[in-house]
Design an enzyme around this catalytic site. Structure first.
Site, PDB file in Angstrom:
ATOM      1  N   LYS A  78       0.872  -1.179   0.000  1.00  0.00           N
ATOM      2  CA  LYS A  78       0.000   0.000   0.000  1.00  0.00           C
ATOM      3  C   LYS A  78       0.905   1.224   0.000  1.00  0.00           C
ATOM      4  CE  LYS A  78      -3.787   2.088   2.679  1.00  0.00           C
ATOM      5  NZ  LYS A  78      -4.668   1.946   3.863  1.00  0.00           N
ATOM      6  N   SER A 153      -9.603   2.078   2.910  1.00  0.00           N
ATOM      7  CA  SER A 153      -8.723   2.814   2.042  1.00  0.00           C
ATOM      8  C   SER A 153      -7.688   1.943   1.315  1.00  0.00           C
ATOM      9  CB  SER A 153      -7.975   3.865   2.869  1.00  0.00           C
ATOM     10  OG  SER A 153      -7.148   3.218   3.838  1.00  0.00           O
ATOM     11  N   SER A 177      -9.915  -0.306   7.142  1.00  0.00           N
ATOM     12  CA  SER A 177      -9.342  -0.267   5.783  1.00  0.00           C
ATOM     13  C   SER A 177      -8.645  -1.519   5.293  1.00  0.00           C
ATOM     14  CB  SER A 177      -8.391   0.909   5.660  1.00  0.00           C
ATOM     15  OG  SER A 177      -9.131   2.085   5.515  1.00  0.00           O
TER      16      SER A 177
HETATM   17  N1  GLN Z   1     -13.193   4.495   6.407  1.00  0.00           N
HETATM   18  C1  GLN Z   1     -12.497   4.960   7.567  1.00  0.00           C
HETATM   19  C2  GLN Z   1     -12.033   6.381   7.358  1.00  0.00           C
HETATM   20  O1  GLN Z   1     -12.319   6.926   6.346  1.00  0.00           O
HETATM   21  C3  GLN Z   1     -11.354   4.046   7.884  1.00  0.00           C
HETATM   22  C4  GLN Z   1     -10.148   4.301   7.069  1.00  0.00           C
HETATM   23  C5  GLN Z   1      -8.978   3.442   7.471  1.00  0.00           C
HETATM   24  O2  GLN Z   1      -9.127   2.444   8.146  1.00  0.00           O
HETATM   25  N2  GLN Z   1      -7.802   3.871   7.064  1.00  0.00           N
HETATM   26  O3  GLN Z   1     -11.405   6.950   8.190  1.00  0.00           O
END
Ligand code: GLN
Length: 498
Positions: A78, A153, A177
């Site tokens: 990532k 994400s 995410s």
């Molecule tokens: N969807 C959540 C956010 O937008 C989690 C994102 C994540 O775990 N990086 O913060």
């Protein structure tokens, strides 16, 4: 032998060790495949020369008789992990062209075990998002239906693994995410206990929540990767936990006490939180999750009704704490020390303002505003402090629940993957979709997503399993037992398998 791209991590390592293929051959095959499916938008950076040099080094280790479960296996990271062989952007214009002088600990540990890096994978900007539509470098498509999001994400990681562009990838999970994109793309992903994997070299979003983990096609592959990734790194990450490294591959093969071949999960108590099975969850998701739970019963597990009464509060609590920490972490991107600098400005303040306005996307700017607001004098007590207090209660609710069960199960997300663009202009709709993953993150507990069938539009559905602190081995064991009895995890989206 299956096509190289259909092999999982352990299968590919075995084939390389047996000299049925080589790391160089596998890397070249997967790089060609990445180009073939470039329209998915999964990759942000390649460095073919560096990849092939790593693969040649792995082949030399194989030739010298060395064996590790990851030796020669190509994977990708990532783009939130800094890497010295590839640029790192965190999905943001702010870091476009940034070149790190060092590798993140997780990257380094995987490389030490002989894993080869194919490149960097698209993600939501600074890991903020649930659909990978917040990346400054364009959205990622879900290989099961290219008009839908892969989740976020870690959407690039999920799409790439599901599309057989690589057997595994790294991801990070701050509020879901790893688990949610794994669920949306039919792969397996685990977010370990907070502090289990080092955050050193991970571009920070919300430091008290961020955690790295593996995303692969099976629990057995995740176990092999996590064994390499996890472990203390206290000199470089003060929140890394001083808990000895564990062999998760051994853990998944270890029979439970009293288990039989037909009932490998005998004695395992799985708690079902009432709050995860209510009207908020779509019927197609619920029916796949319930069918998976019935399979768990056949494997010997007992289902127990439990309650996590503050589940709903996890949304406001997370969306106060995460932006608060983000606003502080992102203050380093000022156009001086790091990041984009505006070409024209009047004075220092104007330079900060223009640089940050030009380079941060709308969601990141929104979170900086929310974060600075909830931390400001006069609002700190009403919002930030209150959120921290409820966070503690959420963690306590889990501990009460674990008095009655060993693992907790439920859906990962209330629906299957939505259409690209459908929620792009509606931040609240994105936030609400995180309902089942946020509380685990706030409590710092390990959680995973296990492919459990398909819902509306033929889209994958994941079963979420949550364990108590440091119970990654138990989670992976339960997921592995399920995967021995089902084949959801080995299905490939049409056009992407062989
Ligand atoms: N969807 C959540 C956010 O937008 C989690 C994102 C994540 O775990 N990086 O913060």
């Amino acid at each position: 032998m299956k096509a190289l791209h259909d092999l999982g991590v352990l299968e590919l390592a075995t084939a390389i060790a047996a000299k049925q293929t080589s790391s160089v051959e596998a890397a070249q095959h997967l790089l060609a495949r990445a180009k073939q499916f470039a329209s998915l938008g999964a990759y942000l950076a390649f460095n073919e020369e560096a990849t092939l040099a790593q693969a040649r080094a792995a082949d030399a280790r194989v030739a010298a008789g060395e064996r590790t479960p990851l030796l020669g296996v190509p994977l990708a990271h990532k783009d939130i992990f800094v890497t010295k062989d590839f640029p790192t952007t965190a999905g943001s214009k702010m870091l476009a062209g940034y070149q790190s002088p060092f590798d993140a600990t997780v990257v380094q540990r995987l490389a030490a075990q002989g894993a080869v890096s194919l490149g960097k994978l698209n993600c939501d900007e600074f890991a903020m998002g649930s659909g990978n539509d917040n990346s400054a470098f364009g959205p990622v498509q879900n290989p099961w239906d290219v008009t839908r999001v892969p989740g976020g994400s870690s959407g690039g990681s999920a799409a790439a693994v599901a599309a057989r562009l690589m057997p595994a990838a790294t991801g990070t999970d701050t509020g879901g995410s790893i688990r949610q994109p794994a669920s949306f793309t039919g792969i397996t992903g685990i977010k370990p206990t907070y502090g289990r994997c080092s955050r050193y070299g991970m571009v920070a979003f919300a430091s008290s929540l961020d955690q790295a983990g593996p995303m692969a096609r099976s629990a057995a592959d995740c176990a092999a990767l996590l064994t390499a990734m996890a472990g203390p790194d206290i000199d470089r990450d003060s929140t890394s936990l001083d808990h000895p490294a564990e062999d998760y591959s051994a853990a998944i093969g270890r029979p439970r006490e009293g288990a039989t071949a037909a009932r490998p999960l005998k004695g395992l108590r799985i708690g079902l939180p009432a709050e995860f099975f209510g009207a908020g969850c779509a019927p197609d998701v619920l029916s796949a999750v319930r069918a998976a739970l019935a399979e768990y019963e056949k494997l010997g597990a007992t289902l127990v009704d439990i309650s996590l009464p503050r589940t709903e509060l996890s949304i406001p609590v997370y969306y106060i704490i995460a932006p608060a920490e983000a606003s502080s972490n992102l203050s380093r991107f000022d156009g001086v020390k790091f990041g984009h600098r505006a070409a024209k400005y009047d004075d220092l303040l104007d330079m900060y303002k223009k640089s940050r306005s030009e380079a941060f996307g709308p969601e990141v700017q929104r979170r900086i505003m929310i974060g600075t607001y909830v931390l400001s004098h006069g609002y700190y007590d009403a919002y930030y402090l209150k959120a921290q207090q409820i966070r503690r209660l959420i963690a306590q609710d889990f501990q009460s629940a674990f008095e009655r069960c060993d693992l907790i199960a439920g859906p990962v997300a209330p629906t299957v993957a939505w259409k690209i663009g459908e929620k792009s202009d509606d931040p609240m709709a994105n936030y609400l979709a995180d309902i089942y993953t946020l509380s685990t993150s706030l409590a710092g507990l390990p959680g995973m997503s296990v492919p459990a069938g398909f819902g509306v539009g033929g889209m994958p559905v994941g079963l979420q399993l949550v364990g108590n602190y440091f119970k990654e081995g138990e989670l992976l064991h339960a997921a592995h037992a399920f995967q021995q009895a089902t084949d959801w995890h080995s299905r490939s989206p049409s056009g992407f398998g062989s």
